[in-house]
Scaffold this active site. Sequence first.
Site, PDB file in Angstrom:
ATOM      1  N   LYS A 111      -0.830 -12.695  -6.129  1.00  0.00           N
ATOM      2  CA  LYS A 111      -0.069 -12.659  -4.878  1.00  0.00           C
ATOM      3  C   LYS A 111      -0.174 -11.265  -4.299  1.00  0.00           C
ATOM      4  O   LYS A 111       0.000 -10.275  -5.012  1.00  0.00           O
ATOM      5  CB  LYS A 111       1.422 -12.987  -5.173  1.00  0.00           C
ATOM      6  CG  LYS A 111       2.319 -12.899  -3.957  1.00  0.00           C
ATOM      7  CD  LYS A 111       2.313 -14.193  -3.176  1.00  0.00           C
ATOM      8  CE  LYS A 111       2.921 -14.053  -1.791  1.00  0.00           C
ATOM      9  NZ  LYS A 111       1.945 -13.691  -0.735  1.00  0.00           N
ATOM     10  N   GLN A 133       0.140  -3.803  -6.987  1.00  0.00           N
ATOM     11  CA  GLN A 133       0.847  -5.058  -6.677  1.00  0.00           C
ATOM     12  C   GLN A 133       1.293  -5.770  -7.956  1.00  0.00           C
ATOM     13  O   GLN A 133       2.345  -6.409  -7.977  1.00  0.00           O
ATOM     14  CB  GLN A 133      -0.075  -5.965  -5.848  1.00  0.00           C
ATOM     15  CG  GLN A 133       0.633  -7.083  -5.109  1.00  0.00           C
ATOM     16  CD  GLN A 133       1.257  -6.654  -3.797  1.00  0.00           C
ATOM     17  OE1 GLN A 133       0.642  -5.924  -3.031  1.00  0.00           O
ATOM     18  NE2 GLN A 133       2.476  -7.074  -3.546  1.00  0.00           N
ATOM     19  N   LYS A 162       4.546  -4.093  -9.011  1.00  0.00           N
ATOM     20  CA  LYS A 162       5.585  -4.365  -8.008  1.00  0.00           C
ATOM     21  C   LYS A 162       6.075  -5.802  -8.117  1.00  0.00           C
ATOM     22  O   LYS A 162       7.269  -6.072  -8.159  1.00  0.00           O
ATOM     23  CB  LYS A 162       4.988  -4.111  -6.619  1.00  0.00           C
ATOM     24  CG  LYS A 162       5.928  -4.386  -5.477  1.00  0.00           C
ATOM     25  CD  LYS A 162       5.231  -4.546  -4.135  1.00  0.00           C
ATOM     26  CE  LYS A 162       4.252  -3.439  -3.831  1.00  0.00           C
ATOM     27  NZ  LYS A 162       3.838  -3.431  -2.412  1.00  0.00           N
ATOM     28  N   LYS A 164      -4.835  -8.566  -3.921  1.00  0.00           N
ATOM     29  CA  LYS A 164      -4.854  -7.902  -2.608  1.00  0.00           C
ATOM     30  C   LYS A 164      -6.195  -8.183  -1.965  1.00  0.00           C
ATOM     31  O   LYS A 164      -7.166  -8.462  -2.672  1.00  0.00           O
ATOM     32  CB  LYS A 164      -4.690  -6.387  -2.769  1.00  0.00           C
ATOM     33  CG  LYS A 164      -4.237  -5.680  -1.516  1.00  0.00           C
ATOM     34  CD  LYS A 164      -2.728  -5.741  -1.365  1.00  0.00           C
ATOM     35  CE  LYS A 164      -2.270  -5.229  -0.040  1.00  0.00           C
ATOM     36  NZ  LYS A 164      -0.796  -5.056  -0.025  1.00  0.00           N
ATOM     37  N   GLY A 188       0.553 -10.560   4.750  1.00  0.00           N
ATOM     38  CA  GLY A 188       0.170  -9.463   5.644  1.00  0.00           C
ATOM     39  C   GLY A 188       0.159  -8.105   4.970  1.00  0.00           C
ATOM     40  O   GLY A 188       0.633  -7.927   3.845  1.00  0.00           O
ATOM     41  N   ASP A 189      -0.405  -7.154   5.657  1.00  0.00           N
ATOM     42  CA  ASP A 189      -0.376  -5.739   5.284  1.00  0.00           C
ATOM     43  C   ASP A 189      -0.829  -5.011   6.559  1.00  0.00           C
ATOM     44  O   ASP A 189      -0.736  -5.580   7.666  1.00  0.00           O
ATOM     45  CB  ASP A 189      -1.306  -5.457   4.093  1.00  0.00           C
ATOM     46  CG  ASP A 189      -1.058  -4.083   3.445  1.00  0.00           C
ATOM     47  OD1 ASP A 189      -0.161  -3.975   2.602  1.00  0.00           O
ATOM     48  OD2 ASP A 189      -1.752  -3.109   3.803  1.00  0.00           O
ATOM     49  N   THR A 244      10.457  -6.101   4.085  1.00  0.00           N
ATOM     50  CA  THR A 244      10.012  -4.872   3.408  1.00  0.00           C
ATOM     51  C   THR A 244      10.868  -3.684   3.859  1.00  0.00           C
ATOM     52  O   THR A 244      11.347  -2.895   3.036  1.00  0.00           O
ATOM     53  CB  THR A 244       8.519  -4.606   3.691  1.00  0.00           C
ATOM     54  OG1 THR A 244       7.790  -5.811   3.468  1.00  0.00           O
ATOM     55  CG2 THR A 244       7.984  -3.512   2.794  1.00  0.00           C
ATOM     56  N   ASN A 249       5.156  -2.982  11.049  1.00  0.00           N
ATOM     57  CA  ASN A 249       6.135  -3.923  10.510  1.00  0.00           C
ATOM     58  C   ASN A 249       7.156  -3.251   9.583  1.00  0.00           C
ATOM     59  O   ASN A 249       8.363  -3.429   9.750  1.00  0.00           O
ATOM     60  CB  ASN A 249       5.392  -5.041   9.771  1.00  0.00           C
ATOM     61  CG  ASN A 249       6.344  -5.976   9.072  1.00  0.00           C
ATOM     62  OD1 ASN A 249       6.556  -5.868   7.864  1.00  0.00           O
ATOM     63  ND2 ASN A 249       6.970  -6.870   9.799  1.00  0.00           N
ATOM     64  N   SER A 305       8.271 -13.084   0.408  1.00  0.00           N
ATOM     65  CA  SER A 305       7.083 -13.941   0.473  1.00  0.00           C
ATOM     66  C   SER A 305       7.195 -15.075  -0.549  1.00  0.00           C
ATOM     67  O   SER A 305       6.847 -16.223  -0.282  1.00  0.00           O
ATOM     68  CB  SER A 305       5.819 -13.133   0.141  1.00  0.00           C
ATOM     69  OG  SER A 305       5.245 -12.601   1.295  1.00  0.00           O
TER      70      SER A 305
HETATM   71  P1  NDP Z   1       1.243  -2.245  10.311  1.00  0.00           P
HETATM   72  O1  NDP Z   1      -0.175  -2.465  10.599  1.00  0.00           O
HETATM   73  O2  NDP Z   1       2.265  -3.150  10.886  1.00  0.00           O
HETATM   74  O3  NDP Z   1       1.668  -0.757  10.708  1.00  0.00           O
HETATM   75  C1  NDP Z   1       1.018   0.344  10.177  1.00  0.00           C
HETATM   76  C2  NDP Z   1       1.546   1.588  10.847  1.00  0.00           C
HETATM   77  O4  NDP Z   1       1.027   2.733  10.176  1.00  0.00           O
HETATM   78  C3  NDP Z   1       1.113   1.711  12.294  1.00  0.00           C
HETATM   79  O5  NDP Z   1       2.090   2.420  13.010  1.00  0.00           O
HETATM   80  C4  NDP Z   1      -0.176   2.513  12.172  1.00  0.00           C
HETATM   81  O6  NDP Z   1      -0.518   3.234  13.347  1.00  0.00           O
HETATM   82  C5  NDP Z   1       0.163   3.457  11.054  1.00  0.00           C
HETATM   83  N1  NDP Z   1      -1.053   3.839  10.318  1.00  0.00           N
HETATM   84  C6  NDP Z   1      -1.971   3.004   9.763  1.00  0.00           C
HETATM   85  N2  NDP Z   1      -2.963   3.701   9.186  1.00  0.00           N
HETATM   86  C7  NDP Z   1      -2.658   4.988   9.394  1.00  0.00           C
HETATM   87  C8  NDP Z   1      -3.293   6.196   9.037  1.00  0.00           C
HETATM   88  N3  NDP Z   1      -4.452   6.209   8.354  1.00  0.00           N
HETATM   89  N4  NDP Z   1      -2.675   7.347   9.401  1.00  0.00           N
HETATM   90  C9  NDP Z   1      -1.500   7.311  10.079  1.00  0.00           C
HETATM   91  N5  NDP Z   1      -0.863   6.207  10.437  1.00  0.00           N
HETATM   92  C10 NDP Z   1      -1.422   5.068  10.098  1.00  0.00           C
HETATM   93  O7  NDP Z   1       1.339  -2.228   8.716  1.00  0.00           O
HETATM   94  P2  NDP Z   1       2.629  -2.450   7.791  1.00  0.00           P
HETATM   95  O8  NDP Z   1       3.838  -1.899   8.437  1.00  0.00           O
HETATM   96  O9  NDP Z   1       2.624  -3.864   7.349  1.00  0.00           O
HETATM   97  O10 NDP Z   1       2.234  -1.577   6.521  1.00  0.00           O
HETATM   98  C11 NDP Z   1       2.574  -0.200   6.417  1.00  0.00           C
HETATM   99  C12 NDP Z   1       2.522   0.219   4.958  1.00  0.00           C
HETATM  100  O11 NDP Z   1       3.455  -0.567   4.210  1.00  0.00           O
HETATM  101  C13 NDP Z   1       1.175   0.018   4.259  1.00  0.00           C
HETATM  102  O12 NDP Z   1       1.009   1.036   3.296  1.00  0.00           O
HETATM  103  C14 NDP Z   1       1.335  -1.310   3.541  1.00  0.00           C
HETATM  104  O13 NDP Z   1       0.480  -1.416   2.433  1.00  0.00           O
HETATM  105  C15 NDP Z   1       2.795  -1.201   3.111  1.00  0.00           C
HETATM  106  N6  NDP Z   1       3.477  -2.454   2.811  1.00  0.00           N
HETATM  107  C16 NDP Z   1       3.525  -3.459   3.731  1.00  0.00           C
HETATM  108  C17 NDP Z   1       4.248  -4.605   3.445  1.00  0.00           C
HETATM  109  C18 NDP Z   1       4.429  -5.678   4.454  1.00  0.00           C
HETATM  110  O14 NDP Z   1       5.225  -6.583   4.192  1.00  0.00           O
HETATM  111  N7  NDP Z   1       3.792  -5.639   5.607  1.00  0.00           N
HETATM  112  C19 NDP Z   1       4.878  -4.805   2.137  1.00  0.00           C
HETATM  113  C20 NDP Z   1       4.821  -3.643   1.276  1.00  0.00           C
HETATM  114  C21 NDP Z   1       4.119  -2.541   1.605  1.00  0.00           C
HETATM  115  P3  NDP Z   1      -1.618   2.648  14.362  1.00  0.00           P
HETATM  116  O15 NDP Z   1      -0.970   1.470  15.012  1.00  0.00           O
HETATM  117  O16 NDP Z   1      -1.907   3.773  15.278  1.00  0.00           O
HETATM  118  O17 NDP Z   1      -2.792   2.270  13.501  1.00  0.00           O
HETATM  119  O1  2IT Z   2       2.093  -4.473  -0.365  1.00  0.00           O
HETATM  120  C1  2IT Z   2       2.750  -5.535  -0.297  1.00  0.00           C
HETATM  121  O2  2IT Z   2       3.623  -5.804  -1.117  1.00  0.00           O
HETATM  122  C2  2IT Z   2       2.451  -6.452   0.803  1.00  0.00           C
HETATM  123  N1  2IT Z   2       1.635  -6.139   1.650  1.00  0.00           N
HETATM  124  C3  2IT Z   2       3.142  -7.783   0.874  1.00  0.00           C
HETATM  125  C4  2IT Z   2       2.528  -8.766  -0.073  1.00  0.00           C
HETATM  126  C5  2IT Z   2       3.013 -10.186   0.055  1.00  0.00           C
HETATM  127  O3  2IT Z   2       2.384 -11.036  -0.574  1.00  0.00           O
HETATM  128  O4  2IT Z   2       3.993 -10.442   0.759  1.00  0.00           O
END
Ligand code: NDP
Ligand code: 2IT
Length: 450
Positions: free
Chosen positions: A95, A116, A119, A131, A170-171, A214, A245, A382
């Site tokens: 997952k 993951q 976690k 992943k 998503g990610d 998250t 997100n 999830s």
């Molecule tokens: P999104 O794509 O929704 O948002 C990512 C954000 O981070 C955007 O504002 C983006 O800016 C910025 N960003 C991306 N890459 C870079 C970079 N190299 N340098 C600076 N800023 C950057 O992603 P999420 O919010 O889903 O994910 C954010 C983090 O959280 C990741 O590390 C992900 O692995 C982690 N995560 C996500 C989960 C989820 O449920 N979505 C769960 C657990 C962890 P821009 O729009 O300009 O690219």
């Molecule tokens: O890093 C993470 O935990 C995620 N991007 C979410 C994974 C999931 O299956 O909801």
Amino acid sequence: MSGVLKNEYLKKIFDEVMERDPHEPEFQQAVFEVLESLEPVVEKRPDIVKADVIRRLVEPERLIIFRVPWMDDAGNMRVNRGFRVQYNSAIGPYKGGLRFHPSVNASIIKFLGFEQCFKNCLTTMPMGGGKGGSDFDPKGKSDNEVMRFCQSFMTELYRHVGQFTDGPAGDIGVGAREIGYLFGQHKRITNEFNGTMSGKGIPYGGSLGRKSATGYGLCYFTANALAAKGDGFAGKTVVVSGSGNVAIYACEKAQEMGAKVVAMSDSCGYIYDEKGLDIEIIKTLKEVKRCRLSEYAQAVPGSVYTEGCCNIWSVPCDIALPCATQNEIDIKAAQLLVKNGCKCVAEGSNMSSTAEAAYYFIESGILYAPSKAANAGGVAVSWMEMSQNSTRLPLTEEEIDAKLQKIMKDIYENVSSAAKEFGLEGNFVAGANIASFLKIAEAMMAQGCC
Ligand code: NDP
Ligand code: 2IT
């Protein structure tokens, strides 16, 4: 990498990883951190060493790499690379999310898959770790281009995933729009409507709490850790990096808990407003209009936009919530944060801090919550989504939030007591790695040589 492994057995395993995957710095960083935490465990548990669990754990069960051909709006053939790592299935089906970003490669997917596993285990739900993703960049693409890419990606991925095998979500770069297209194609090919994909839209099986899970979960974890010190979010100044997100809902919950969020960023720069940011405006700019954060400064008089996202860590704050990407806090940023009075760093992004920065936070004695514990709320919800898809009985928003709060509290307690048990009180990195590793190790030993 900072630090040196003292234990010869662990050192040998790490040398093998370095030799086998010399071009995978993120993966090496994630593995090193876990091996270092496991030093006190291997001293106490010869059975785990005898079963060679750790040597097996640093190698993913399967890494799938595939071609993703798609047609752009101008009629040109384009080709991207797709990945899925099915990292470990000892405690449940694989997952984990999918990341679409130009930086995606095997090292990044493997580090994310490795983390993951731990976690997912901390959530207490029966999920293994996986992943995936692609070096495709959804930014600047039309909806039709994103749809064609997602359909092509799933046309290959579908044969490897399934509700009892491997569940993507998503990610970075994969939100509701992408999940919709991926889900649609999976349903079409398999002729099954099920919970393989999580993060779905509400009308077709999505969970009412997944979008915010998250970010909210990050604040719940942090609130528990602060409460143990007799503190909380109320009245605190907070900086949140990213504006995707995780960042948006971390900001929303921190504000609800009484904090003032003064800065947020995207990959181009950051906005600052000493009066506090308006999260509804950020939601409209980022979730609806998909535009740059710089437009916030045009919409809100008094706010200031600065080019360069890394400089966000120069903004003084009590609590920092990195929610953008890996290694976004380096040693200089860490030193600056602490110098400016930051007392708590809780990671929403996976592996937000470089190894040096993480050591620095631990040694400084501030509250440092590593991602695999602090951002586990997303994957936990999830699993609730998959669960409601199986039972066909959707949970209400209130039920999901109550479960999420309990899960994050339990993770905090589990991680903090594991750290204490191994003589590392307050070290949540060690606590998270040890608590989850022990459970995965038991499962792997029980299942024999596989
Ligand atoms: P999104 O794509 O929704 O948002 C990512 C954000 O981070 C955007 O504002 C983006 O800016 C910025 N960003 C991306 N890459 C870079 C970079 N190299 N340098 C600076 N800023 C950057 O992603 P999420 O919010 O889903 O994910 C954010 C983090 O959280 C990741 O590390 C992900 O692995 C982690 N995560 C996500 C989960 C989820 O449920 N979505 C769960 C657990 C962890 P821009 O729009 O300009 O690219
Ligand atoms: O890093 C993470 O935990 C995620 N991007 C979410 C994974 C999931 O299956 O909801």
